[in-house]
Write an enzyme that holds these catalytic residues in place. Structure first.
Site, PDB file in Angstrom:
ATOM      1  N   HIS A   1      -8.407  10.540   3.861  1.00 40.11           N
ATOM      2  CA  HIS A   1      -8.188   9.468   2.903  1.00 40.11           C
ATOM      3  C   HIS A   1      -8.432  10.023   1.506  1.00 40.11           C
ATOM      4  O   HIS A   1      -9.471  10.643   1.242  1.00 40.11           O
ATOM      5  CB  HIS A   1      -9.128   8.298   3.171  1.00 40.11           C
ATOM      6  CG  HIS A   1      -8.697   7.027   2.514  1.00 40.11           C
ATOM      7  ND1 HIS A   1      -8.754   6.844   1.158  1.00 40.11           N
ATOM      8  CD2 HIS A   1      -8.179   5.890   3.029  1.00 40.11           C
ATOM      9  CE1 HIS A   1      -8.299   5.641   0.860  1.00 40.11           C
ATOM     10  NE2 HIS A   1      -7.951   5.037   1.981  1.00 40.11           N
TER      11      HIS A   1
ATOM     12  N   ARG B   1      -0.426   9.264   1.973  1.00 38.43           N
ATOM     13  CA  ARG B   1      -1.801   9.717   1.801  1.00 38.43           C
ATOM     14  C   ARG B   1      -1.948  11.233   1.768  1.00 38.43           C
ATOM     15  O   ARG B   1      -2.791  11.761   1.021  1.00 38.43           O
ATOM     16  CB  ARG B   1      -2.674   9.131   2.914  1.00 38.43           C
ATOM     17  CG  ARG B   1      -2.930   7.656   2.721  1.00 38.43           C
ATOM     18  CD  ARG B   1      -3.729   7.078   3.853  1.00 38.43           C
ATOM     19  NE  ARG B   1      -4.074   5.690   3.570  1.00 38.43           N
ATOM     20  CZ  ARG B   1      -4.666   4.874   4.436  1.00 38.43           C
ATOM     21  NH1 ARG B   1      -4.972   5.313   5.639  1.00 38.43           N
ATOM     22  NH2 ARG B   1      -4.946   3.629   4.106  1.00 38.43           N
TER      23      ARG B   1
ATOM     24  N   ARG C   1       0.003   9.138   9.227  1.00 44.55           N
ATOM     25  CA  ARG C   1       0.028   7.686   9.449  1.00 44.55           C
ATOM     26  C   ARG C   1       0.374   6.943   8.160  1.00 44.55           C
ATOM     27  O   ARG C   1      -0.215   7.183   7.105  1.00 44.55           O
ATOM     28  CB  ARG C   1      -1.335   7.218   9.956  1.00 44.55           C
ATOM     29  CG  ARG C   1      -1.457   5.702  10.107  1.00 44.55           C
ATOM     30  CD  ARG C   1      -2.839   5.333  10.594  1.00 44.55           C
ATOM     31  NE  ARG C   1      -3.870   5.593   9.605  1.00 44.55           N
ATOM     32  CZ  ARG C   1      -4.381   4.666   8.788  1.00 44.55           C
ATOM     33  NH1 ARG C   1      -3.917   3.425   8.822  1.00 44.55           N
ATOM     34  NH2 ARG C   1      -5.330   4.975   7.948  1.00 44.55           N
TER      35      ARG C   1
ATOM     36  N   HIS D   1     -10.356  10.564   7.582  1.00 48.01           N
ATOM     37  CA  HIS D   1     -10.204   9.117   7.728  1.00 48.01           C
ATOM     38  C   HIS D   1      -9.561   8.711   9.043  1.00 48.01           C
ATOM     39  O   HIS D   1      -9.972   7.724   9.645  1.00 48.01           O
ATOM     40  CB  HIS D   1      -9.367   8.579   6.571  1.00 48.01           C
ATOM     41  CG  HIS D   1      -9.189   7.103   6.567  1.00 48.01           C
ATOM     42  ND1 HIS D   1     -10.258   6.225   6.598  1.00 48.01           N
ATOM     43  CD2 HIS D   1      -8.072   6.331   6.531  1.00 48.01           C
ATOM     44  CE1 HIS D   1      -9.798   4.976   6.586  1.00 48.01           C
ATOM     45  NE2 HIS D   1      -8.487   5.019   6.561  1.00 48.01           N
TER      46      HIS D   1
ATOM     47  N   GLU E   1       0.840  -1.188   0.000  1.00 48.77           N
ATOM     48  CA  GLU E   1       0.000   0.000   0.000  1.00 48.77           C
ATOM     49  C   GLU E   1       0.876   1.240   0.000  1.00 48.77           C
ATOM     50  O   GLU E   1       2.108   1.150   0.091  1.00 48.77           O
ATOM     51  CB  GLU E   1      -0.953  -0.001   1.201  1.00 48.77           C
ATOM     52  CG  GLU E   1      -2.008  -1.094   1.138  1.00 48.77           C
ATOM     53  CD  GLU E   1      -2.968  -1.067   2.322  1.00 48.77           C
ATOM     54  OE1 GLU E   1      -2.878  -0.140   3.137  1.00 48.77           O
ATOM     55  OE2 GLU E   1      -3.814  -1.973   2.410  1.00 48.77           O
TER      56      GLU E   1
END
Length: 569
Positions: free
Chosen positions: A261, A310, A406, A371, A131
């Protein structure tokens, strides 16, 4: 900076009509809370687990992508550490990251031993994928895109197995109102945590407001997503634990860092509440981002293209939307093949079909939405907060693992690792702790009318939202300050101490806290982007912003080191 923000030290609520007693009270039933409760049950006589919904309703069940850990022999904790530090943009606590990546593989294997069924390859080994922000395949998943639900299922199954054990009690449908604290210390700040007040929401064997006393309290209440007009968080994510800890005297840190997100399903401008995300794992498998003109834009902006961290992807989408005059972009997975997409992402495929979108043949309209909250209640490596007897784990906590942003799929791992560590610390020391008697905290209690909830959300969205400005933050602060915080005392206003008002009060305090922190950090970094200060300022801001309330409820700020030390020793 304007007048200091002042927050009430308690919620307005009736006196407790019943009392429960345990060695440890655990609040929350996501991965952190369930891990802590199950671990504690082996080591102490009585554990009380309080959850806002049902046992399986915590935020963990919504996690689609997976759990990150260096399980591949060709991977390493050192490589996972490097990726985590890069995503955190200079604000991670290296010691906390070392704990996360070092203990993570062990904790994941314990999950498997406890019955969690991760997807496996032909040889029976856990299948690993990649990811955004990861330089290796280290994401374990279950049911293709239902990892959180499977982990929650396995942990809840263990709790169900001990429901009849007198050593553990579960109270479902219970909203925790405030932390109970003992007599204040010499400077007037609240004393040690000694329990919680809670309201059972019309279910179970207890009714109304009660008190749960314990020699230690673990907060694992999840995130703050419902403070925004749109979020991927469940309806229960109203920041209850974060502001309850602040009201009780605990320090909070890094609260300005909110992760949006980048690929949340866009369902129209008027849609609000919990929105379905399209997991980062879809981009990890090769899906592309296109603007509304059909142009792929990420390769020119970052070496990892669609798999950039992100915050990078979310900001790029927002800018592209502004350039094209659109309110969304598209995610294109069609080239990955129908059979693969249905097998790898069955949950996402079904959810999109419910909205009339076929993942295998259609472009997916997406836009950023709130998110994850990277900040929270400040803790050390064992989950201890600055209030004796109070611990925090999971999204409500600020362990220092995430820094300013994160890394994908580190959240489930953090809850697992630090929920375990908090339980171990408590088990070693709770035997020497005497149950304290709670005392009332001075000052006026707060109650915000439920009717202003949408206004609070709009102010949060326009102030400490994806793109922040001094003017926007100032307007949000002014709007929040104008909202009555004792609505039940305002003539003509319909408001009473009940769930909707308590949640709205918490959201109001969360919004005020976020706005104040975002105003103070005059730079852009990770999940905090100031359009008027677009560059990172390492000389001034490679440090934590730590907030507490003084005895009169005024929000105070101080600089904090990246590695936590003294306050917990």
């Amino acid at each position: 900076m304007g007048s200091p923000v002042r927050l009430a030290r308690t919620l307005a609520a009736p006196a407790a009509g019943w009392v429960a007693q345990a060695d440890v009270v655990v609040v929350g039933s996501g991965i952190a809370g369930l891990t802590a409760a199950l671990r504690l049950r082996r080591r102490v006589d009585r554990v009380l687990l309080v959850t806002k919904g049902q046992l399986a309703s915590g935020s963990t069940v919504w996690a689609q992508g997976g759990i990150a850990a260096a399980l591949d022999p060709e991977d390493s904790p050192a490589a996972h550490r490097a990726d985590t530090l890069t995503a955190g943009v200079g604000l991670c606590d290296p010691a906390a990251v070392d704990v996360l990546v070092g203990e993570g593989p062990v904790r994941v294997r314990e999950l498997v031993a406890a019955g969690a069924r991760f997807d496996t390859d032909a040889d029976g080994r856990i299948s690993l994928t990649r990811e955004g922000g990861h330089g290796a395949d280290r994401i374990a998943h279950a049911g293709g895109d239902a990892t959180g639900a499977e982990i929650s299922r396995a942990l809840v199954a263990q709790l169900e197995a001990v429901r009849t054990d007198p050593g553990i009690e579960v109270i479902e449908h219970a909203l925790v109102l405030d932390l109970l604290t003992a007599a204040p210390d010499g400077d007037g700040r609240p004393g040690p945590a000694c329990g919680v007040t809670l309201h059972v929401i019309g279910e179970g064997t207890r009714d109304g407001v009660g008190a749960a006393l314990g020699r230690a309290v673990v907060l694992a209440t999840g995130g703050i997503g419902q403070v925004y007009a749109s979020s991927t968080n469940p309806a229960q994510a109203t920041g209850d634990g974060l502001v309850a800890a602040l009201r009780a005297g605990a320090a909070v840190a890094d609260v300005e860092f909110v992760q949006f997100h980048p690929t949340v399903l866009w369902l129209g401008a008027g849609v609000k509440g919990q929105l379905p995300l399209v997991s980062e794992a879809v981009r990890g498998e090769g899906a592309l981002l296109l603007d509304t003109d059909g142009v792929r834009f990420m390769p020119a902006l970052h070496p990892l293209a669609e798999l950039a961290p992100r915050d990078v992807v979310a900001h790029a989408i927002v800018r592209r939307m502004a350039e094209t005059g659109s309110d969304h972009v598209f995610l294109d997975a069609r080239h990955l093949g129908a059979d693969f997409l249905r097998g790898r992402f069955p949950t996402i495929h079904e959810r999109l079909l419910a909205e009339g979108i076929d993942l295998t043949t259609d472009l997916i309209p997406v836009a950023p939405a709130q998110h994850y909250h990277s900040g929270g209640v400040l803790t050390d490596l064992d989950g201890r907060t600055t209030v004796p007897g109070l611990y925090a784990a999971g999204e409500v906590a600020c362990t220092g693992v995430h820094g300013a942003n994160r890394l994908a799929s580190n959240s489930l791992l953090e809850g697992l690792v630090f929920g375990h560590r908090a339980a171990e610390r408590i088990a070693r020391h709770v035997g020497g702790v005497v149950q304290r008697e709670p005392v009332a905290r001075p000052g006026e209690a707060a109650l915000v009318a439920a009717t202003v909830r949408a206004r609070v959300q709009r102010l949060a969205q326009s102030g400490p939202g994806v793109i922040r400005t001094e003017a926007g933050l100032a307007a949000a602060a002014q709007g929040l300050a104008a909202i009555p915080t004792r609505a039940d005392a305002v003539p003509g206003v319909v408001a009473a101490p009940q769930v909707a008002e308590w949640e709205t009060t918490n959201l109001h305090q969360v919004a005020a806290l976020l706005t104040a922190a975002a105003t103070r950090r005059t730079e852009s970094r990770g999940g905090h982007f100031r359009e008027d200060f677009p560059a990172a300022d390492d000389a001034a801001w490679t440090r934590r912003l730590v907030g507490t309330l003084d005895p009169d409820g005024a929000l105070e700020w101080r600089d904090g080191p990246l590695t936590v030390g003294g306050p917990f020793d």
